[in-house]
Design a protein around this motif. Structure first.
Motif, mmCIF file in Angstrom:
data_model
loop_
_atom_site.group_PDB
_atom_site.id
_atom_site.type_symbol
_atom_site.label_atom_id
_atom_site.label_comp_id
_atom_site.label_asym_id
_atom_site.label_seq_id
_atom_site.Cartn_x
_atom_site.Cartn_y
_atom_site.Cartn_z
ATOM 1 N N LYS A 107 11.348 -47.668 -28.699
ATOM 2 C CA LYS A 107 10.197 -46.828 -29.024
ATOM 3 C C LYS A 107 10.020 -45.772 -27.929
ATOM 4 C CE LYS A 107 7.327 -50.349 -29.417
ATOM 5 N NZ LYS A 107 6.101 -51.133 -29.723
ATOM 6 N N LYS A 136 6.692 -65.553 -23.104
ATOM 7 C CA LYS A 136 6.766 -64.120 -23.350
ATOM 8 C C LYS A 136 8.219 -63.722 -23.581
ATOM 9 C CE LYS A 136 5.396 -59.613 -21.514
ATOM 10 N NZ LYS A 136 4.751 -58.873 -20.397
ATOM 11 N N SER A 138 11.294 -60.962 -23.858
ATOM 12 C CA SER A 138 11.803 -59.670 -23.399
ATOM 13 C C SER A 138 13.184 -59.461 -24.024
ATOM 14 C CB SER A 138 11.893 -59.618 -21.870
ATOM 15 O OG SER A 138 12.789 -60.618 -21.396
ATOM 16 N N GLU A 153 6.760 -54.360 -25.723
ATOM 17 C CA GLU A 153 5.994 -53.154 -26.045
ATOM 18 C C GLU A 153 6.890 -51.936 -26.240
ATOM 19 O OE1 GLU A 153 5.398 -55.041 -23.352
ATOM 20 O OE2 GLU A 153 3.639 -56.152 -24.092
ATOM 21 N N GLN A 154 8.138 -52.004 -25.776
ATOM 22 C CA GLN A 154 9.024 -50.840 -25.862
ATOM 23 C C GLN A 154 10.096 -50.988 -26.943
ATOM 24 O OE1 GLN A 154 10.367 -50.667 -21.687
ATOM 25 N NE2 GLN A 154 9.128 -48.819 -21.446
ATOM 26 N N ASP A 318 4.666 -53.680 -34.329
ATOM 27 C CA ASP A 318 5.234 -52.902 -33.233
ATOM 28 C C ASP A 318 4.848 -51.426 -33.227
ATOM 29 O OD1 ASP A 318 6.546 -55.197 -32.418
ATOM 30 O OD2 ASP A 318 8.390 -54.721 -33.500
ATOM 31 N N THR A 321 -1.414 -49.591 -33.554
ATOM 32 C CA THR A 321 -2.218 -49.980 -32.398
ATOM 33 C C THR A 321 -3.157 -51.117 -32.791
ATOM 34 O OG1 THR A 321 -3.984 -48.406 -32.912
ATOM 35 C CG2 THR A 321 -2.147 -47.595 -31.570
ATOM 36 N N ASP A 322 -3.764 -51.734 -31.783
ATOM 37 C CA ASP A 322 -4.756 -52.787 -32.055
ATOM 38 C C ASP A 322 -5.907 -52.223 -32.881
ATOM 39 O OD1 ASP A 322 -3.249 -54.599 -30.625
ATOM 40 O OD2 ASP A 322 -4.371 -54.299 -28.746
#
Length: 401
Positions: A107, A136, A138, A153-154, A318, A321-322
């Protein structure tokens, strides 16, 4: 009892030292005609399916979906990156998802603001990792200049079922041996007909002949013979060395050797692994007009839908947004066109909805791709006896009369 073709195929596998069985991967599996048909059928259908961003809301009148064409994610999905159109992106993404069981994209953002681009990452280069304490996740990505770890997040990440609850399972790897056998059967057929479909030849020495003096002479004779009669040189005259009898032929009859049956069986097994109906891969042996249409619907519902829903869930997780998710924003593929019935059946269904007051004339016209007409937004109402009473204005005018 082992068929002649299976014996030849097993010898071919032995000659290749099992290399193909060990090297079939999601990246080279398209050599299999069946896998190629399956992946192409799924990716082409989904890539041309429109994607919409909606906001769902509830009121006294019921649930509503408001289109959001100007939402940042809607704009992103229309042009995912600088070098791929949305059709290119989703065709590649779906192909990767079906073969690997997962799809990844980076992203790309500016310093501030929404996601600007989705940059696909080869799935074979990505290894999801999960911390044992925090759980978590990654993503470790293999790059030209070394590995790099990205936080969730990416990364845009869609996957199918995963036996480790983390990495999507590849159906190609689950049936790699079956795919390898189909590829080898294909190569066997190509080699057989490339050589003019000539039978295997066995040379015998005449009685009293000492044969070849060395192993090298024997190998040289075989190599020279094959080179002299391969391709366009087949059926030419042949002069045998002194001491060799005319060769005898070992015929391979494809029907007796079950060549076609073996290939058909491999296609069926591979199609079953992907959950694809036979007619999608070109097997029309048991097809009729009725079950072709039903198989097409089953293909959409049981194969296309799960892939589309996996991507929808991943996009909502992904890309939104929240605040978007809290506000009821959702992302959906419009798969209605893939489920459209034939014209007569479609009109009968729309007629029933129109007469029951479910849809208006303009909604009917919109479903068929036509422009609305004046006065077409009214709904019919059913009378106490079930008779159509028309719209409210028509009912009042009838009472007045």
């Amino acid at each position: 009892e082992k068929s002649q073709f299976q014996d030849v195929l097993s010898r071919l596998v032995a000659a290749m030292d099992g290399t193909l069985l060990e090297t079939v991967t999601p990246d080279n599996c398209m050599q299999s005609p069946t896998v190629h048909s399956i992946v192409t059928a799924i990716s082409k259908r989904l890539s041309v399916t429109p994607i919409h961003v909606y906001r769902k809301s509830s009121s006294a009148d019921g649930d509503k979906k408001e289109p959001l064409p100007d939402h940042p994610v809607a704009k992103l999905l229309k042009r995912p990156n600088a070098w791929q159109t949305n059709i290119d992106f989703w065709q590649d993404a779906t192909s990767t998802f079906v073969r690997h069981g997962r799809f990844y994209a980076y992203k790309s953002r500016g310093k501030t603001g929404p996601i600007r681009e989705l940059i696909p990452i080869p799935s074979a280069n990505v290894k999801p990792e999960q911390d044992e304490d925090s759980y978590k996740v990654s993503f470790r990505v293999i790059q030209k200049h070394g590995n790099r770890e990205y936080p969730p997040e990416q990364i845009f990440h869609a996957r199918g079922a995963a036996r480790d609850f983390l990495t999507g399972d590849s159906p190609v790897m689950d049936v790699a041996d079956t795919i390898a056998l189909e590829i080898m059967a294909e190569q066997f057929g190509v080699t057989f007909f490339k050589n003019g479909a000539l039978p295997l030849l066995v040379f015998n020495f005449q009685e009293g002949s000492a044969g070849f003096r060395t192993v090298e002479q024997e190998k040289q004779f075989i190599a020279d013979f094959q080179r002299a009669f391969e391709g366009g040189n087949r059926h030419k005259g042949m002069l045998l060395p002194k001491g060799l009898d005319a060769p005898s032929a070992i015929e391979i009859s494809h029907d007796k050797a079950q060549f076609l049956e073996t290939r058909q069986y491999q296609r069926t097994v591979i199609a079953g692994a992907f959950g694809v109906p036979p007619n999608i891969i070109g097997d029309l042996s048991n097809s009729t007009y009725n079950n072709l249409e039903q198989d097409s619907k089953n293909f959409t519902q049981n194969v296309i839908f799960p892939v589309a829903q996996a991507f929808e869930a991943a996009m909502e997780r992904d890309l939104l947004t929240d605040r978007d998710r809290a506000g009821g924003v959702c992302i959906r593929f419009n798969l209605d066109s893939l489920l459209r019935a034939d014209f007569t059946a479609r009109q009968e269904g729309l007629k029933m909805q129109r007469e029951m007051g479910v849809i208006s004339a303009n909604e009917w016209r919109e479903h068929e791709g036509m422009n609305p007409r004046e006065g077409g937004d009214e709904y019919w109402e059913q009378g106490p006896s079930g008779q159509n009473m028309g719209n409210n204005d028509e009912v009042e005018s009838d009472d007045t009369a």
